[in-house]
Each structure stands twice: as structure tokens, then as C-alpha cells.
Design a protein around this motif. Structure first.
Motif, PDB file in Angstrom:
ATOM      1  N   ASP A 170      10.074  56.790  66.771  1.00 20.58           N
ATOM      2  CA  ASP A 170       9.934  56.779  68.228  1.00 20.58           C
ATOM      3  C   ASP A 170       9.757  55.528  68.960  1.00 20.58           C
ATOM      4  OD1 ASP A 170       9.900  59.641  68.070  1.00 20.58           O
ATOM      5  OD2 ASP A 170       7.597  59.782  67.705  1.00 20.58           O
ATOM      6  N   ASP A 220       5.113  58.762  74.087  1.00 32.85           N
ATOM      7  CA  ASP A 220       5.148  59.987  73.285  1.00 32.85           C
ATOM      8  C   ASP A 220       5.301  59.209  71.817  1.00 32.85           C
ATOM      9  OD1 ASP A 220       5.168  62.248  71.609  1.00 32.85           O
ATOM     10  OD2 ASP A 220       7.177  62.944  72.360  1.00 32.85           O
ATOM     11  N   SER A 271      -1.993  61.866  83.448  1.00 36.38           N
ATOM     12  CA  SER A 271      -0.683  62.359  82.978  1.00 36.38           C
ATOM     13  C   SER A 271       0.162  63.412  83.617  1.00 36.38           C
ATOM     14  CB  SER A 271      -1.232  62.870  81.517  1.00 36.38           C
ATOM     15  OG  SER A 271      -2.271  64.192  81.900  1.00 36.38           O
ATOM     16  N   LYS A 314       4.646  59.744  67.792  1.00 35.02           N
ATOM     17  CA  LYS A 314       4.337  60.410  66.618  1.00 35.02           C
ATOM     18  C   LYS A 314       4.811  59.831  65.227  1.00 35.02           C
ATOM     19  CE  LYS A 314       2.746  64.051  69.188  1.00 35.02           C
ATOM     20  NZ  LYS A 314       2.908  63.574  70.547  1.00 35.02           N
ATOM     21  N   TRP A 365       3.412  57.109  80.410  1.00 32.60           N
ATOM     22  CA  TRP A 365       2.710  57.704  79.088  1.00 32.60           C
ATOM     23  C   TRP A 365       3.744  57.791  77.936  1.00 32.60           C
ATOM     24  CZ3 TRP A 365       4.617  62.308  76.489  1.00 32.60           C
ATOM     25  CH2 TRP A 365       3.922  62.783  75.515  1.00 32.60           C
ATOM     26  N   ASP A 397      -1.846  62.868  73.427  1.00 39.19           N
ATOM     27  CA  ASP A 397      -1.536  64.031  74.206  1.00 39.19           C
ATOM     28  C   ASP A 397      -2.633  64.314  75.024  1.00 39.19           C
ATOM     29  OD1 ASP A 397       0.732  64.154  72.951  1.00 39.19           O
ATOM     30  OD2 ASP A 397       0.542  65.251  71.360  1.00 39.19           O
TER      31      ASP A 397
END
Length: 600
Positions: free
Chosen positions: A170, A164, A300, A166, A162, A187
């Protein structure tokens, strides 16, 4: 509520329109003008009659044919089951264009043809998509390819991870870590209980609320914010491809009343890597699929607990061309009145759909109702005074391209802003700049009636702030109250093809429909199938739309219009008043820094 006009006292009960304040008809010409002057004025600008000449016998015949002898579900099965999903640019949409053209010709329509509205982009089909977990357990997942996703090279398998992401900053923390992996991007959202029905109808309070015109300031325009998110997603796709990830899985969004669960997935532009993903220069560089939220949640949570997960994915898709043109299906019943036959009344809906189901409610429903309108009129051998024309549009899901281009080619156009930020979006999504440019046909179209909110029956109509048509529609609707058609609202509604007509000042209307499970379960989802259609609702809708089209085609005048749009004056009209505050000194216009001087 103010007192209604005397004509409503004669023919309508006050309950017909609950809470709506109606205006008297707008008279575009004085009664004492000479007949020669009046004949030179479009009839929509001439005085409107206080009493509509309603043919109650025709109402009965239309209701009997549309409800008692309905064929709308046969058209629905032919379109949804026989052809299937109809993504713009796809081979299936080409089949649907040809099938609707041939059906309209077979029922007796004239001039059934396809109109090319221009180049769209890439043709694409989903052939097969599946995914499963192979460790730490085995599980079969519910997935669909995102529109215009490239294919994986057969089955690919790899560890899941997964990310992240944004912001572009990142990207750095994942460089060199994604090669050979199945990436989960997005998410995990909360999945609430189904504590409200997914299927509902509008009750009296819902309808009453619709008639209250909103006095609050308009909601802020979040379209640019949405576009920025999609621009970032396009960058994410390029980054993940550059890092040699095998494929991407994204979670399905939710529906109304927590409908985006239980295996329902929503699969549209929001799941792709960019707004213009259908154009080769913006094509998704990596295979991507939407996953049911329960499946996404399991993976997840395992990853969050640091449990290694391995996933197999096969996204099998096919591109069918880079520069596909798109077409609208057009047909008509010619007018017979020597003076009015060149004037037009239109009905329609959009023929294209998304690709994860068969597009039954969005907008197969509106398409087959429009077809049924034409069938009913032909079956009754109606000889309308004006021409009644059907338009089945394509490219609606990407920007109402088919209807906007049809209006631009035939009736008129408002030039769009050429500001640099505006050029990032499609032509019709840019702010109107004006002034309007019209064509001769602009004065020969009376109205356009649209259906595109699912399978629900018609409960009334949005006026798009055209107060002058309110007393007309009220009289048309009085004999339809027993079918549940009771509500007129001055409100605007958007998101579908009547906007193309309304934008240039042509009376364009969308009907109010029962919600059913459209927003909760079928809109843009893998559940948008024949089973979501309600036969009685569609038969009722066909009867009502036929009556509206018939009445508009038979009355002496075209329907009255709002004032001609003047978007070039919008900034001036919205500017603060210079002299409203007593004693305020008028300031010289500020000179901006880029003009070569510094502000004072």
C-alpha cells in the motif's frame, strides 16, 4: 463440587469456596523420615499441617491499623500527584524510586535500597502536546503524545490526510503525496453507546464463574500476530517519515463496555510505531500522538466527504538519555527466628506507569498498598519469624523486566529459546527452553503476593494451579469473609509481576480484585488519576495483603510449591502418542528437506 476436607468442616463453610475442587496438601516428605533428613529438606517439601495456627488477635490489630488508621491515600497522593507519570527510564521514575526508598526507610524498614536490573533504553518525557483544527472550522482536540514520540519543531500546520495502509504494497499509492501533511493513520472505529456501567464490582455469579477451572484447550497464542502488526507499524513510521509528513495522529482504542470514548484515550505501546520504540535503534522517526475517538471521527468523516481539513499540532517531548538503567525499590522487615530469619516472604507491585496520566490505578494502587503493608507491620512493631520484603518493580509495562531480572539475579532462571523468530522479542517474552537454573536463595523464599488490577478491593486469590496452598489460604480467608474475601480459584492469571516468580516454580500469587472502572476507563489511559482510586477498597486490600504476608512469615513451613517447571520436556509431553491407534504402523521419522534429502 466434591466434599471438602475435614479441616474445612471444622473451620470453613462450604460457601467459602464456591465451586472449586481442592486437593489435599501435598506432602513432600514422609513422616517417618529422620529429623536429620527432614532438616535437610526445604520446609516447603515437608508435610504441611492440617490446621493453620491463626493469630486472631493479630488479625484484629492489622485490621484496625490498616482500615481504621489508614495512610494509603497519603502515599497515593504523594506518588500520583507529587511525582506523576512514571514511564520506565524517565526522570519521574527515578524520583519515584528514590521517594519510595526513602518512605520505606522512614517507616522503619531495613535495607531500603535500589537495585539496578540493567540497561533499559531511552529516557523520555512529555512536556506538552496539543492539536486543533483551523479549517473548515476551529476545534480543540484531545490528544497525547505516544510514548517515546519525537517532538515536532514547535507548532506545525498542514492539510490533514487519511492513509489506508494495511500492507507494504500500500506504500506505493502514497509515495510523493504526504510531504507537509498531518497524517491520520488508523481506521475509524464504531463508537457504541454506554449501555453498561463503566464501574462495576464482582457479584456472586462472577466469583462463582472464576472458580470453574477451564477444561477447554488453551486459547491460541496471538502474541506473534501482535508482534507482526507492530513490526509493520515500525515500517509505516519509517515510510511516513521518508515521505516528509509533519506528524501522525492515531485513534484511541476502545475500553471495556465502550469506555474508550467521552474524552478517554488509551496511550501505550499499541499507539506507537513499534514494540521496541524505547530503544534508539528502533526509535520512532516521526512525531505521533493519540487522539480522542470523537475528534478523530470528525476529521475522518470530513475527509471522507472530500472536505479539506487543516490541523495545527505541537508535540513537545524531551529525551533524557539513550542508555538509561532502571531500578527496583527493595526494603524489608528482618526475620527474628534464628532458624527462619533467612527465609523470605515478599509483597509488591510495579512502580512504573504510562505517561498520559499519573499512573494511579496502574499500578500506583498496588505500589501504595505494598507500602502500606510495610507501614502497618512497622506500626504494630511486628517481629516476623521470616523476613518480609517488599519489591516495587519497574519496566513492567514493557515486559515485566524488573521482576524477572530480580528473580533471575536472586532465585533462578529458565533459559529462553534462541530460535531466530524468538530473538525478535525481549528475553522474557521468548519461549522457555529450560532446564531451570537455580541459586541458593531459591530454597529460601516462601511466597510472593502481588496486586496489579487497579483500585478494587480484594475478593480472593488465584492459585496459579498450586492446589497444595488451597486449604491453607482457605483457613487464612475464613476470618476475612466479612471483608468480602471469599474466593479461591485454581486458575492462572497473567500480565503482571507474580509471573516472574511462578515461572520458576516459586509460589507467586495475584489477588482477585473488583473490576471498578479499571478496564473501561483507567488502564493505560489519560484518566488514570488519583480520582479513580477508592480509599476504602485500598485500605481493605492493605489489610488483606498484610495478613497474608504475616501468616506466611509466621507459620512453621514455607508454603508448598508446584512441581519444578520442566519446559524442556513440553514438546515431548505434547507429542502425539505413537501407539494409541490399534494396527497403526510406526513411521520412520520424516527427514526434512533442509537436511539434504527429499521427504518420501
Amino acid at each position: 463440587m466434591s466434599k471438602l476436607l475435614n479441616l474445612f468442616v471444622l473451620i470453613c463453610s462450604v460457601s467459602l469456596i464456591t465451586g472449586t475442587q481442592l486437593a489435599t496438601p501435598i506432602h513432600g516428605a514422609e513422616k517417618n523420615k529422620s529429623s536429620a533428613s527432614a532438616s535437610a529438606t526445604p520446609s516447603y517439601e515437608q508435610p504441611q499441617p492440617q490446621r493453620e495456627n491463626i493469630d486472631y488477635n493479630m488479625y484484629e490489630r492489622i485490621r484496625d491499623e490498616a482500615i481504621g488508621h489508614s495512610h494509603v491515600m497519603e502515599y497515593a497522593s504523594g506518588l500520583a500527584d507529587g511525582i506523576g507519570p512514571r514511564l520506565t527510564g524517565s526522570p519521574n521514575l527515578k524520583r519515584a524510586n528514590e521517594w519510595t526508598r526513602d518512605q520505606l526507610a522512614a517507616m522503619g524498614c531495613s535495607n531500603a535500597h535500589l537495585e539496578d536490573w540493567g540497561e533499559f533504553g531511552m529516557g523520555w518525557q512529555q512536556l506538552n502536546t496539543w492539536a486543533r483544527m483551523t479549517s473548515p472550522d476551529t476545534a480543540v482536540f484531545i490528544v497525547q503524545a505516544s510514548p517515546w514520540s519525537p517532538a515536532t519543531p514547535g507548532t506545525v500546520s498542514g492539510p490533514a490526510t487519511w492513509v489506508d495502509l494495511k500492507d507494504e504494497k500500500d506504500f506505493d499509492k502514497y509515495k510523493g503525496k504526504l510531504a507537509g501533511k498531518i497524517v491520520l493513520f488508523g481506521d475509524m472505529r464504531e463508537v457504541g453507546p454506554l449501555d453498561k456501567p463503566l464501574f462495576s464490582r464482582l457479584d456472586d455469579e462472577d466469583l462463582k464463574s472464576l472458580t470453574r477451572y477451564p477444561l477447554n484447550k488453551r486459547e491460541p497464542d496471538r502474541f506473534q500476530e501482535f508482534l507482526k502488526k507492530l513490526e509493520f507499524r515500525e515500517k509505516v513510521g519509517k515510510f511516513l517519515a521518508s515521505e516528509k509528513a509533519l506528524a501522525v495522529l492515531v485513534p484511541s482504542r476502545d475500553g471495556r463496555n465502550n469506555g474508550g470514548s467521552g474524552g478517554t484515550i488509551f496511550d501505550d505501546t499499541g499507539s506507537t510505531f513499534g514494540w521496541f520504540v524505547y530503544q534508539r535503534e528502533h526509535a520512532s522517526p516521526i512525531p505521533v500522538a493519540v487522539m480522542a475517538i470523537e475528534n478523530y471521527g470528525r476529521v475522518s468523516r470530513l475527509l471522507k466527504a472530500h472536505v479539506p481539513v487543516n490541523i495545527e499540532v505541537n508535540i513537545d517531548t524531551k529525551f533524557t538519555g539513550d542508555h538509561e538503567h532502571a531500578f527496583d525499590t527493595i526494603a524489608e522487615i528482618p526475620g527474628t527466628d534464628p532458624k527462619l530469619k533467612d527465609e523470605v516472604v515478599m509483597v509488591g507491585g510495579h512502580l512504573d506507569s504510562w505517561a498520559s496520566a499519573t499512573g494511579a490505578t496502574d499500578n500506583g494502587a498496588g505500589t501504595v498498598v505494598a507500602m502500606e503493608v510495610m507501614r502497618v507491620l512497622n506500626a504494630l512493631q511486628v517481629k516476623p519469624r521470616r523476613t518480609i520484603r517488599v519489591g516495587l518493580w519497574t519496566g513492567e509495562e514493557q515486559g515485566e523486566f524488573g521482576s524477572y531480572n530480580y528473580v533471575k539475579q536472586h532465585f533462578g532462571f529458565i533459559p529462553r529459546s534462541t530460535a531466530p523468530d524468538e530473538l525478535k522479542v525481549t528475553e522474557f517474552d521468548r519461549k522457555p527452553a529450560g532446564p531451570i537454573e537455580t541459586k541458593p536463595e531459591y530454597q529460601r523464599i516462601s511466597a510472593y503476593f502481588n496486586l496489579d488490577n487497579g483500585s478494587g478491593r480484594i475478593r480472593g486469590i488465584y492459585l496459579q494451579e498450586n492446589a497444595a496452598v488451597a486449604p491453607i489460604f482457605a483457613q487464612w480467608m475464613e476470618p476475612l469473609k466479612d471483608l468480602g474475601v471469599t474466593t479461591i480459584t485454581m486458575r492462572n492469571t497473567g500480565g503482571t509481576d507474580h509471573e516472574a516468580f511462578d515461572a520458576v516454580g516459586i509460589p507467586g500469587f495475584q489477588f482477585i480484585q473488583d473490576r471498578l472502572d479499571y478496564g473501561s476507563r483507567s488502564h493505560h489511559s489519560n484518566m488514570d488519576t488519583y480520582e479513580r482510586l477508592q480509599p476504602e477498597d485500598l485500605a481493605q486490600a492493605a489489610a488483606v495483603e498484610t495478613i497474608f504476608a504475616y501468616n506466611a512469615a509466621m507459620r512453621d513451613q514455607m508454603l508448598p510449591r508446584k512441581a519444578i517447571p520442566r519446559p524442556e520436556l513440553e514438546e515431548q509431553r505434547s507429542a502425539p502418542l505413537k501407539s494409541a491407534m490399534p494396527g497403526a504402523e510406526i513411521q520412520e521419522k520424516e527427514v526434512k528437506p533442509n537436511a539434504g534429502t527429499s521427504p518420501q
